[in-house]
Enzyme design. Structure first.
Site, short mmCIF file in Angstrom:
data_model
loop_
_atom_site.label_atom_id
_atom_site.label_comp_id
_atom_site.label_asym_id
_atom_site.label_seq_id
_atom_site.Cartn_x
_atom_site.Cartn_y
_atom_site.Cartn_z
N MET A 32 24.23 5.45 -0.76
CA MET A 32 23.47 5.45 -1.99
C MET A 32 22.08 4.87 -1.75
O MET A 32 21.72 4.53 -0.63
CB MET A 32 24.21 4.67 -3.07
CG MET A 32 25.49 5.33 -3.54
SD MET A 32 26.22 4.44 -4.93
CE MET A 32 27.76 5.35 -5.08
N CYS A 33 21.33 4.71 -2.80
CA CYS A 33 19.93 4.29 -2.71
C CYS A 33 19.81 2.78 -2.59
O CYS A 33 20.77 2.05 -2.65
CB CYS A 33 19.17 4.79 -3.93
SG CYS A 33 19.38 6.55 -4.26
N GLN A 34 18.57 2.33 -2.44
CA GLN A 34 18.26 0.91 -2.40
C GLN A 34 17.26 0.60 -3.51
O GLN A 34 16.29 1.33 -3.71
CB GLN A 34 17.65 0.54 -1.04
CG GLN A 34 18.61 0.65 0.12
CD GLN A 34 19.45 -0.59 0.32
OE1 GLN A 34 19.02 -1.71 0.03
NE2 GLN A 34 20.66 -0.42 0.81
#
Length: 260
Positions: free
Chosen positions: A1-3
């Site tokens: 997933m994203c940060q």
């Protein structure tokens, strides 16, 4: 997933140290390489930098790393695509206007099958679940209030909408109008409050340290929020799944814990 990366403080502050470590997660110390962006509020204005290149390869990221923009509210995002192709329209953070204010939003997670009705005022430009969620959130808030409500009432409504949207999946997000920073956790988010007496911090993603006592004043107070801690010699606080915090002036002002 994203940060995700956020900063909220009581006086305009630059984010150079934290961004130095954070941008390395976009293709160097982590595999999030599908674009990145950062937004800085300055009074009523907002500077937004976006690039669909990995942040470790982005000339725009190099600009931000060398440009000490000072802000009281910052939201940054490094993308790992789950829905929507890799392009500029799908790059976070997203910006919309409501009640004569700019609103900035970034999301980490995946909202499987989230397809709200098309709004009258806010519609996605790209094809991500994140932008759909942001437009839905804005549409519902604008439908409820024609003018900015009291902060406590707004916080309660954002909490209710966050619960509603979270039913579709993972909904870690940051939302700001330049006056406060809303942070919601579904899985992973951490924060730290830096205040006097300041000490030295060391990055996780690079061998870089800074002595904050040499670059701050005794009245400075800064809240840093990130998906995973950015430093390895400070004590970060993990948010609980379902927790919503509103940060203002560098500290939590309103907190909604998940139901027991």
């Amino acid at each position: 997933m994203c940060q995700l990366l956020g900063m909220n403080c009581n006086i305009p502050t630059d984010i150079l140290f934290s961004f130095e470590g954070f941008h390395r997660r976009g293709g160097l110390t982590d595999h999030h390489a599908d674009g990145w962006g950062i937004a800085f509020f300055e009074d009523k204005g907002c500077r937004v930098f976006l690039d669909d290149k990995p942040s470790v390869e982005s000339p725009v990221a190099d600009l931000v790393r060398r440009y000490p923009i000072k802000s009281e509210n910052v939201i940054a995002h490094i993308r790992k695509a789950t829905q929507g192709v890799v392009n500029l329209a799908n790059t976070h953070p997203f910006m919309r206007e409501m009640w004569g204010q700019y609103w900035i939003f970034a999301h980490n997670g995946n909202l499987d099958g989230f397809q709200p009705e098309q709004g009258r005022h806010y519609r996605p430009v790209g094809t991500t679940d994140s932008e759909r969620a942001f437009c839905h959130l804005m549409e519902r808030l604008r439908a409820k209030w024609a003018e900015p409500p009291e902060l406590e009432a707004l916080f309660e409504e954002v909490a209710r909408l966050a619960d509603e949207i979270s039913a579709s999946g993972v909904f870690n997000f940051m939302l700001s109008n330049g006056e406060a920073l809303f942070v919601h956790c579904s899985t992973h988010l951490h924060y730290i409050i830096r205040r006097a007496p300041f000490d030295t911090a060391h990055l996780v993603d690079d061998d870089v340290s800074v002595d904050f006592s040499a670059v701050t004043t005794p009245r400075d107070q800064v809240a840093m929020i990130a998906t995973q801690p950015l430093t390895d010699n400070e004590s970060w606080t993990a948010l609980s799944p379902g927790e919503l915090i509103l940060f203002r002036d560098g500290a939590p002002l309103l907190v909604r814990k998940p139901a027991a």
